[in-house]
Design an enzyme around this catalytic site. Structure first.
Site, PDB file in Angstrom:
ATOM      1  N   THR A  17      61.886  22.884  50.417  1.00  0.00           N
ATOM      2  CA  THR A  17      61.988  24.033  51.441  1.00  0.00           C
ATOM      3  C   THR A  17      60.453  24.414  51.785  1.00  0.00           C
ATOM      4  O   THR A  17      59.818  24.699  50.607  1.00  0.00           O
ATOM      5  CB  THR A  17      62.694  25.201  50.677  1.00  0.00           C
ATOM      6  OG1 THR A  17      63.911  24.574  50.327  1.00  0.00           O
ATOM      7  CG2 THR A  17      62.889  26.356  51.515  1.00  0.00           C
ATOM      8  N   ILE A  39      58.557  23.186  46.807  1.00  0.00           N
ATOM      9  CA  ILE A  39      58.079  24.220  47.911  1.00  0.00           C
ATOM     10  C   ILE A  39      56.988  23.365  48.859  1.00  0.00           C
ATOM     11  O   ILE A  39      55.937  22.777  48.358  1.00  0.00           O
ATOM     12  CB  ILE A  39      57.157  25.270  47.288  1.00  0.00           C
ATOM     13  CG1 ILE A  39      58.268  26.116  46.401  1.00  0.00           C
ATOM     14  CG2 ILE A  39      56.782  26.420  48.127  1.00  0.00           C
ATOM     15  CD1 ILE A  39      59.307  26.798  46.938  1.00  0.00           C
ATOM     16  N   LYS A  40      57.572  23.433  49.901  1.00  0.00           N
ATOM     17  CA  LYS A  40      56.539  22.576  51.020  1.00  0.00           C
ATOM     18  C   LYS A  40      55.609  23.702  51.813  1.00  0.00           C
ATOM     19  O   LYS A  40      55.883  24.581  52.151  1.00  0.00           O
ATOM     20  CB  LYS A  40      57.458  22.095  52.181  1.00  0.00           C
ATOM     21  CG  LYS A  40      58.323  20.724  51.949  1.00  0.00           C
ATOM     22  CD  LYS A  40      58.975  20.336  53.193  1.00  0.00           C
ATOM     23  CE  LYS A  40      57.920  19.810  54.365  1.00  0.00           C
ATOM     24  NZ  LYS A  40      58.950  19.032  55.114  1.00  0.00           N
ATOM     25  N   ILE A  41      54.119  23.233  51.637  1.00  0.00           N
ATOM     26  CA  ILE A  41      53.118  23.988  52.177  1.00  0.00           C
ATOM     27  C   ILE A  41      52.304  23.016  52.817  1.00  0.00           C
ATOM     28  O   ILE A  41      51.999  21.651  52.780  1.00  0.00           O
ATOM     29  CB  ILE A  41      52.344  24.521  51.047  1.00  0.00           C
ATOM     30  CG1 ILE A  41      53.380  25.341  50.055  1.00  0.00           C
ATOM     31  CG2 ILE A  41      51.038  24.976  51.499  1.00  0.00           C
ATOM     32  CD1 ILE A  41      52.677  25.494  48.672  1.00  0.00           C
TER      33      ILE A  41
END
Length: 307
Positions: free
Chosen positions: A88, A124-126
């Site tokens: 996400t 966690i997509k960054i």
């Protein structure tokens, strides 16, 4: 003979690059990835109407919070039909602010926790900016695993490995697009610049003992996927997954660990200089952030104007 999809699964963990619950349930990947563009598409599907309503109702007029709540609701649904993890994404507009990225990542994890989802099942997509990589380094120390996306250059891959991030998503198709347009020619097989980029990164990581997972992303055709059979993971759109499921014939493992470049450590100035010298990576990173930010804004508007 088994399908090419089943053969690929022997060498590589297959991930679905979609927010389409029905496609995921049908194609049975291990993991799934989402982003603002995919969530915007998911918001148009009838099955997510109630999630949109609840996300808006529980956000007190904060469109950004509503987007995060919707992303988590979609993620929870998807986790019900896959054995692995959901990725996400943090708001792309925070890509150059480490502190704001950390705060948003913590909020996403808290929202998943409220839904009874363990952080071990969430990545966690960054975006792979210098600031994003620094935020990811801190999150990893806190036990929050990350997926560094919009990765187009070797410098980004080196910095991510040095930061100890859990997973990177080097893009194949967007690199291919840039070179096809820039050089006015097509590329096939092992000569594809996107394939070459992921292969180089994969061999560098394996040669130097990095644990960071390499997950090739952004595919334009089956040939690119076939060339990267053997990569740790590949995240693939439902259309291409279906083509693989329908395709017969041998699919050998073509990507193997081999001789890689010596281990490197990049400070900030060297990282920025190497990015500056890579016109493709500079342009595609900026473009990718703009596109994700635009779709985030569209989704926020859609949630803010619901009646």
């Amino acid at each position: 003979m088994t399908s090419k999809l089943e053969q690929l699964k022997q060498y590589t963990t297959v991930v679905a690059d979609t927010g389409d619950f029905d496609a995921i349930a049908r194609l049975k990947p291990v993991d799934a990835t989402t982003n603002p563009s995919l969530l915007l598409k998911a918001a148009a599907l009838p099955r997510y109407a109630e999630h949109l309503r609840q996300a808006t109702a529980g956000s007190g007029g904060d469109a950004g919070l509503a987007c995060d709540r919707f992303a988590v609701a979609v993620g929870k649904d998807i986790l019900g039909v896959i054995p692995g993890r959901i990725s996400t994404e943090v708001d792309a507009r925070l890509s150059f602010d480490s502190e704001a990225t950390l705060a948003r990542a913590h909020r996403l994890i808290e929202l998943y926790d409220e839904q009874g989802i363990d952080r071990e099942r969430v990545l966690i997509k960054i975006a792979s900016t210098w600031e994003g990589i620094r935020a990811a380094e801190i999150l990893e120390r806190e036990g929050i695993q990350t997926n560094l996306t919009l990765l187009f250059s070797f410098a980004q891959a080196v910095a991510c490995a040095d930061a100890g991030v859990f997973l990177i998503s080097p893009f194949v198709g967007r690199i291919y697009d840039w070179y096809k347009k820039s050089e006015n020619r097509d590329y096939v097989g092992a000569e594809d610049p996107g394939v070459q980029s992921v292969s180089r990164i994969y061999r560098y990581y394996k040669a130097n003992g990095y644990k960071t997972v390499v997950m090739g992303a952004s595919f334009r055709n089956l040939g690119q996927i076939e060339q990267l059979a053997g990569c740790d993971r590949l995240t693939i759109s439902p259309d291409l997954l279906q083509q693989l499921a329908d395709a017969q014939g041998e699919l050998p493992r073509l990507l193997l660990p081999g001789e890689g470049e010596p281990r490197q450590v990049l400070d900030e100035s060297t990282f920025r200089w190497q990015m500056n010298e890579d016109a493709m990576a500079t342009e595609k990173l900026a473009e990718g952030i703009r596109l994700f930010a635009r779709d985030q804004e569209k989704l926020e508007y859609q949630l803010a104007t619901r009646h």
